[in-house]
Design a protein around this motif. Structure first.
Motif, PDB file in Angstrom:
ATOM      1  N   LYS A   1       0.828  -1.208   0.000  1.00  0.00           N
ATOM      2  CA  LYS A   1       0.000   0.000   0.000  1.00  0.00           C
ATOM      3  C   LYS A   1       0.864   1.259   0.000  1.00  0.00           C
ATOM      4  O   LYS A   1       0.577   2.228  -0.729  1.00  0.00           O
ATOM      5  N   GLN A   2       1.957   1.242   0.778  1.00  0.00           N
ATOM      6  CA  GLN A   2       2.842   2.398   0.824  1.00  0.00           C
ATOM      7  C   GLN A   2       3.532   2.616  -0.521  1.00  0.00           C
ATOM      8  O   GLN A   2       3.686   3.749  -0.979  1.00  0.00           O
ATOM      9  N   ARG A   3       3.947   1.539  -1.201  1.00  0.00           N
ATOM     10  CA  ARG A   3       4.607   1.687  -2.500  1.00  0.00           C
ATOM     11  C   ARG A   3       3.625   2.227  -3.538  1.00  0.00           C
ATOM     12  O   ARG A   3       3.990   3.051  -4.383  1.00  0.00           O
ATOM     13  N   ARG A   4       2.374   1.792  -3.478  1.00  0.00           N
ATOM     14  CA  ARG A   4       1.372   2.262  -4.426  1.00  0.00           C
ATOM     15  C   ARG A   4       1.092   3.748  -4.225  1.00  0.00           C
ATOM     16  O   ARG A   4       0.985   4.521  -5.178  1.00  0.00           O
ATOM     17  N   GLU A   5       0.999   4.177  -2.938  1.00  0.00           N
ATOM     18  CA  GLU A   5       0.749   5.595  -2.664  1.00  0.00           C
ATOM     19  C   GLU A   5       1.930   6.449  -3.089  1.00  0.00           C
ATOM     20  O   GLU A   5       1.749   7.579  -3.561  1.00  0.00           O
ATOM     21  N   SER A   6       3.154   5.930  -2.926  1.00  0.00           N
ATOM     22  CA  SER A   6       4.323   6.707  -3.320  1.00  0.00           C
ATOM     23  C   SER A   6       4.378   6.906  -4.825  1.00  0.00           C
ATOM     24  O   SER A   6       4.841   7.937  -5.307  1.00  0.00           O
TER      25      SER A   6
ATOM     26  N   GLU B   1       1.660   7.082  -6.782  1.00  0.00           N
ATOM     27  CA  GLU B   1       0.578   7.983  -7.140  1.00  0.00           C
ATOM     28  C   GLU B   1       0.891   9.425  -6.755  1.00  0.00           C
ATOM     29  O   GLU B   1       0.482  10.367  -7.435  1.00  0.00           O
ATOM     30  N   HIS B   2       1.616   9.648  -5.649  1.00  0.00           N
ATOM     31  CA  HIS B   2       1.970  10.986  -5.187  1.00  0.00           C
ATOM     32  C   HIS B   2       3.474  11.065  -4.973  1.00  0.00           C
ATOM     33  O   HIS B   2       3.960  11.035  -3.835  1.00  0.00           O
ATOM     34  N   PRO B   3       4.257  11.167  -6.048  1.00  0.00           N
ATOM     35  CA  PRO B   3       5.703  11.152  -5.899  1.00  0.00           C
ATOM     36  C   PRO B   3       6.243  12.367  -5.174  1.00  0.00           C
ATOM     37  O   PRO B   3       7.339  12.294  -4.586  1.00  0.00           O
ATOM     38  N   ASP B   4       5.557  13.521  -5.192  1.00  0.00           N
ATOM     39  CA  ASP B   4       6.085  14.725  -4.563  1.00  0.00           C
ATOM     40  C   ASP B   4       5.671  14.853  -3.101  1.00  0.00           C
ATOM     41  O   ASP B   4       6.113  15.761  -2.407  1.00  0.00           O
ATOM     42  N   SER B   5       4.774  14.000  -2.675  1.00  0.00           N
ATOM     43  CA  SER B   5       4.301  14.110  -1.277  1.00  0.00           C
ATOM     44  C   SER B   5       5.332  13.538  -0.333  1.00  0.00           C
ATOM     45  O   SER B   5       6.118  12.669  -0.690  1.00  0.00           O
ATOM     46  N   THR B   6       5.360  14.059   0.844  1.00  0.00           N
ATOM     47  CA  THR B   6       6.257  13.558   1.872  1.00  0.00           C
ATOM     48  C   THR B   6       5.444  12.899   2.958  1.00  0.00           C
ATOM     49  O   THR B   6       4.352  13.337   3.298  1.00  0.00           O
ATOM     50  N   SER B   7       5.960  11.840   3.515  1.00  0.00           N
ATOM     51  CA  SER B   7       5.261  11.111   4.553  1.00  0.00           C
ATOM     52  C   SER B   7       5.586  11.703   5.911  1.00  0.00           C
ATOM     53  O   SER B   7       6.645  12.279   6.087  1.00  0.00           O
TER      54      SER B   7
END
Length: 485
Positions: A472-477, A479-485
């Motif tokens: 799930k974390q890899r999929r979200e990364s 989809e939103h490459p510029d977002s920071t966790s």
């Protein structure tokens, strides 16, 4: 045309045992039905059986791979899997079985004699059989054992009372054909006979068997010609008969030199099977000399000339015969029977085979532990290696059960005595583990979910829920490459 095959290598693989079943009884109004997984069926064994109707190993020459059926898996409701039936292979009387190293395993003589060539694997226990006070509802079952697989050499040694030896075209096959009902191929050229011929001879009310051993020439004991392929067929003969061609036109050939040459080959030949239950040294067997083809005038003169010399030099009985005119055949058959009967009386009576039971000593641990030279240890033993094959390593509870079994056997105590350190590699069969001595194996198990073991929760294996979160974390990364966790 039928072929005679007297030596083959077979690849025997017994059936594997079926795996046990891990099942919980489910019935309306019975929420705690308990485990009801049945045991797996045992695999079939491969058994060699002596059949008097089989005279050659030809079937195994064309079909060297033999596999016995495996056992079936156990099922719920305490249903055990079906056993794999034993595979019986019919072999001729006189078959010798050797293992991969050439060691004698069995000498099969006598109708109905049986030998288990490869043992079938035992079926795995279901969770109903594994339940105990500590594990009331096991969430695992044992795997079935693999069937035994081995390469075996089968050698056929003709079982006959009298063995006829002599140079090619000496008249051995003709002699067998006129004193018995056998119909071997006969021709006037050397090496006509390519397979041993066996005939049954009647001497009054008595009967005995005669084997024609073909193609013995000088150098046969060293593998020249087909000598080694057929010399094994004289090992079981009680009486050896030299058939001498008195009508040969070959220069340098005469009855005395022929007998001397073949006696040298018999003395030089040593059985290839160590510990074979043959009749002793070939040089000690009773002998007779047959001067053949006396229907030819020159051959009769030569036979009359050398008869006394042969008898005086060797001390063996000498007979003059003709397979064409059938002169001297009746006295020969009765004399051979007398020699066979006399030899049989000198042999000890074979004791009936009885099962041998070898109890295991009470202090026998059943395993050994030794360093592997690289800081680890190797555990060897029938039971530890069998337990490895029975364990499903995808099930934590099954792995914990394996640890309990090894601890009760004393493997962990032996590792401590040898100075094993935590985290060192311990190899059993084809599995290598990182040893953790603090694991409280052998004590009561704190129950947890089915298929789990609390003692193994500290392992580094990634669980299914962790893999799900990572995906799930890899999929979200992505989809939103510029977002920071």
């Amino acid at each position: 045309m039928a072929r005679f095959v007297d030596r083959v290598v077979i690849h025997a693989r017994a059936g594997s045992g079926g795996r046990g079943c891990a099942s919980v009884h489910r019935e309306k109004f019975k929420p705690l039905g308990g485990p009801d997984g049945g045991n797996g069926g045992s695999g079939g064994s491969i058994v060699l059986v002596v059949d008097p109707q089989v005279h050659t190993l030809l079937d195994f020459h064309f079909h060297p791979h033999v596999d016995a059926p495996s056992g079936k898996q156990g099922m719920g409701n305490n249903k055990e899997g079906a056993n794999g039936g034993d595979l019986e292979l019919r072999v001729p009387d006189g078959t010798v079985v050797l293992d991969e190293q050439g060691r004698l395993l069995a000498d099969l003589t006598g109708e109905g004699t049986r030998f288990e060539a490869a043992a079938g694997g035992r079926g795995g226990l279901g969770n109903a059989a594994l339940s105990s006070r500590a594990r009331k509802a096991p969430g695992f079952a044992l795997l079935g054992e693999k069937g035994q697989a081995r390469d075996l050499t089968l050698e056929l040694k003709t079982v006959a009372d009298v063995g006829l030896v002599g140079f090619p075209s000496a008249g051995k096959s003709s002699l067998v054909s006129v004193i018995s009902a056998a119909k071997p191929k006969i021709a006037d050229y050397p090496f006509t006979t390519l397979v041993p011929n066996l005939g049954v001879v009647s001497a009054g009310e008595n009967t005995f068997t005669v084997a024609d051993v073909p193609g013995l020439i000088p150098g046969a004991s060293e593998g020249r010609g087909l000598g080694l392929d057929f010399l094994r067929h004289v090992e079981r003969c009680a009486v050896l008969v030299h058939v001498v061609d008195c009508a040969t036109m070959d220069p340098g050939r005469d009855p005395i030199s022929d007998i001397d040459a073949l006696e040298a080959e018999l003395a030089a030949y040593t059985p290839t099977l160590q510990g074979d239950s043959s009749l002793g040294d070939l040089t000690e067997r009773p002998r007779a000399v047959v001067l053949n083809k006396i229907d030819v005038p020159d051959a009769r003169e030569l036979a009359d000339f050398v008869r006394a010399e042969v008898a005086e030099r060797y001390g063996w009985p000498v007979f003059e015969i003709s397979t064409v005119s059938r002169d001297g055949l009746r006295p020969l058959t009765f004399a051979l029977w007398d020699m066979v009967a006399a030899y049989r009386k000198t042999q000890p009576v074979a004791a009936p085979k009885r099962p041998v039971i070898r109890p295991i000593p009470v202090d026998e641990s059943g395993f050994t532990v030794s360093p592997d030279g690289m800081g680890g240890f190797v555990v060897r033993g029938t039971r530890p290696e069998r337990w490895i094959g029975q364990t499903d390593f995808t099930n934590d509870e099954a792995v914990g059960y394996l640890g309990d079994r090894l601890a009760r056997l004393g493997v962990e105590d032996q590792l401590l005595k040898l100075g094993a350190q935590p985290g060192c590699a311990v190899t059993i069969a084809d599995m290598t583990f990182d040893w953790e001595p603090q694991t409280p194996a052998g004590v009561d198990v704190t129950m947890s979910g089915r298929g789990t073991d609390l003692r193994l929760e500290q392992d580094d294996r990634v669980r299914a829920d962790e893999r799900k979160i990572a995906r799930k974390q890899r999929r979200e990364s992505r989809e939103h490459p510029d977002s920071t966790s």
